[in-house]
Write a protein that holds these residues in place. Structure first.
Motif, PDB file in Angstrom:
ATOM      1  N   SER A 141      -2.190  -3.316 -14.881  1.00 18.60           N
ATOM      2  CA  SER A 141      -1.241  -4.359 -14.481  1.00 18.60           C
ATOM      3  C   SER A 141      -1.249  -5.521 -15.463  1.00 18.60           C
ATOM      4  O   SER A 141      -0.226  -6.147 -15.689  1.00 18.60           O
ATOM      5  CB  SER A 141      -1.561  -4.859 -13.072  1.00 18.60           C
ATOM      6  OG  SER A 141      -2.764  -5.591 -13.078  1.00 18.60           O
ATOM      7  N   MET A 145       2.333  -5.104 -16.893  1.00 15.51           N
ATOM      8  CA  MET A 145       3.195  -5.983 -16.104  1.00 15.51           C
ATOM      9  C   MET A 145       3.009  -7.464 -16.404  1.00 15.51           C
ATOM     10  O   MET A 145       3.947  -8.233 -16.338  1.00 15.51           O
ATOM     11  CB  MET A 145       2.947  -5.733 -14.618  1.00 15.51           C
ATOM     12  CG  MET A 145       3.395  -4.378 -14.147  1.00 15.51           C
ATOM     13  SD  MET A 145       3.155  -4.205 -12.402  1.00 15.51           S
ATOM     14  CE  MET A 145       1.612  -3.327 -12.367  1.00 15.51           C
ATOM     15  N   SER A 147       1.748  -9.718 -14.544  1.00 17.72           N
ATOM     16  CA  SER A 147       2.176 -10.443 -13.363  1.00 17.72           C
ATOM     17  C   SER A 147       0.983 -11.100 -12.695  1.00 17.72           C
ATOM     18  O   SER A 147       0.000 -10.434 -12.383  1.00 17.72           O
ATOM     19  CB  SER A 147       2.857  -9.476 -12.389  1.00 17.72           C
ATOM     20  OG  SER A 147       3.037 -10.088 -11.144  1.00 17.72           O
ATOM     21  N   GLU A 149       1.053 -12.454  -9.692  1.00 18.24           N
ATOM     22  CA  GLU A 149       1.026 -12.072  -8.281  1.00 18.24           C
ATOM     23  C   GLU A 149       0.302 -10.746  -8.098  1.00 18.24           C
ATOM     24  O   GLU A 149      -0.425 -10.557  -7.127  1.00 18.24           O
ATOM     25  CB  GLU A 149       2.433 -12.015  -7.711  1.00 18.24           C
ATOM     26  CG  GLU A 149       3.047 -13.377  -7.507  1.00 18.24           C
ATOM     27  CD  GLU A 149       4.387 -13.315  -6.812  1.00 18.24           C
ATOM     28  OE1 GLU A 149       4.740 -12.239  -6.286  1.00 18.24           O
ATOM     29  OE2 GLU A 149       5.071 -14.344  -6.784  1.00 18.24           O
ATOM     30  N   THR A 150       0.471  -9.830  -9.030  1.00 20.20           N
ATOM     31  CA  THR A 150      -0.234  -8.546  -8.941  1.00 20.20           C
ATOM     32  C   THR A 150      -1.736  -8.759  -9.058  1.00 20.20           C
ATOM     33  O   THR A 150      -2.512  -8.126  -8.329  1.00 20.20           O
ATOM     34  CB  THR A 150       0.249  -7.599 -10.052  1.00 20.20           C
ATOM     35  OG1 THR A 150       1.663  -7.497  -9.987  1.00 20.20           O
ATOM     36  CG2 THR A 150      -0.376  -6.233  -9.901  1.00 20.20           C
ATOM     37  N   TYR A 153      -2.976 -10.062  -5.776  1.00 17.55           N
ATOM     38  CA  TYR A 153      -3.070  -8.977  -4.791  1.00 17.55           C
ATOM     39  C   TYR A 153      -4.288  -8.092  -5.070  1.00 17.55           C
ATOM     40  O   TYR A 153      -4.954  -7.644  -4.147  1.00 17.55           O
ATOM     41  CB  TYR A 153      -1.807  -8.143  -4.776  1.00 17.55           C
ATOM     42  CG  TYR A 153      -0.603  -8.889  -4.236  1.00 17.55           C
ATOM     43  CD1 TYR A 153      -0.717  -9.738  -3.142  1.00 17.55           C
ATOM     44  CD2 TYR A 153       0.639  -8.751  -4.822  1.00 17.55           C
ATOM     45  CE1 TYR A 153       0.374 -10.427  -2.662  1.00 17.55           C
ATOM     46  CE2 TYR A 153       1.742  -9.426  -4.336  1.00 17.55           C
ATOM     47  CZ  TYR A 153       1.608 -10.268  -3.252  1.00 17.55           C
ATOM     48  OH  TYR A 153       2.679 -10.944  -2.771  1.00 17.55           O
ATOM     49  N   LEU A 154      -4.577  -7.836  -6.341  1.00 12.75           N
ATOM     50  CA  LEU A 154      -5.764  -7.054  -6.687  1.00 12.75           C
ATOM     51  C   LEU A 154      -7.039  -7.789  -6.295  1.00 12.75           C
ATOM     52  O   LEU A 154      -7.997  -7.177  -5.805  1.00 12.75           O
ATOM     53  CB  LEU A 154      -5.791  -6.740  -8.178  1.00 12.75           C
ATOM     54  CG  LEU A 154      -4.847  -5.657  -8.646  1.00 12.75           C
ATOM     55  CD1 LEU A 154      -4.859  -5.571 -10.157  1.00 12.75           C
ATOM     56  CD2 LEU A 154      -5.233  -4.333  -8.036  1.00 12.75           C
TER      57      LEU A 154
END
Length: 180
Positions: A141, A145, A147, A149-150, A153-154
């Protein structure tokens, strides 16, 4: 595990679950909260390790390694507060290294426990595999990505899995060895 240690594990797990819920509700500002949590936890653990060294471990065999560990962890905690300006790269590296290191250590401990026929080696092995998978997802990610936000979340997923492991270990029966 004593009753006090069980209560401490339960309280810690509940705090971890609460932090992950807060991060899931506010993912856009979650990076700074994650960074603050990581740096505070590393700093507090480093100070705790140094206090342990100066009170007890300096007279122990291998006490010098406790001193080095405390200094390095304290430095990492303080350093993580200073990198708040460049969030993506350091957050990816921190998540990657923390989960990768924890996963490898858990797998090695599980293999050691399996070699002495301990019953809880499967749980440690699964925990290590989950941490390595989280590290791979953090790397993918971050590289693809980019990101934030990712990454939040991780981090929440890692917090929830650690909280689950603490809750399971708090309610697991421990073997007591009696010497007669």
């Amino acid at each position: 595990m004593t009753a006090l240690q069980r209560i401490k594990n339960i309280i810690t797990a509940l705090c971890m679950i609460a932090c992950s819920i807060i991060l899931l509700v506010f993912p856009e500002n979650g990076y700074y909260f994650v960074l603050l949590l990581l740096s505070l936890s590393l700093t507090i653990y480093g100070i705790k390790t140094l206090v342990y060294y100066f009170t007890m471990a300096r007279k122990m065999v291998g006490g010098q390694s406790i001193l080095y560990r405390g200094v390095v962890i304290l430095d990492l905690g303080i350093f993580s507060l200073t990198v708040a300006d460049n969030p993506t790269v350091f957050a990816i590296v921190y998540l990657l290294l923390i989960h990768l290191f924890t996963g490898v250590v858990d797998i090695l401990r599980a293999l050691e426990a399996k070699s002495i026929a301990a019953p809880s080696w499967r749980f440690k092995f699964i925990s290590g595999v989950v941490n390595i998978i989280l590290a791979l997802i953090a790397f993918i990610s971050g590289a693809v990505m980019k990101s934030m936000e990712t990454l939040v979340y991780l981090y929440c997923l890692g917090l929830l899995s650690s909280a689950g492991a603490k809750l399971i270990s708090a309610f697991r029966r421990t073997a007591i060895v009696y010497i007669q």
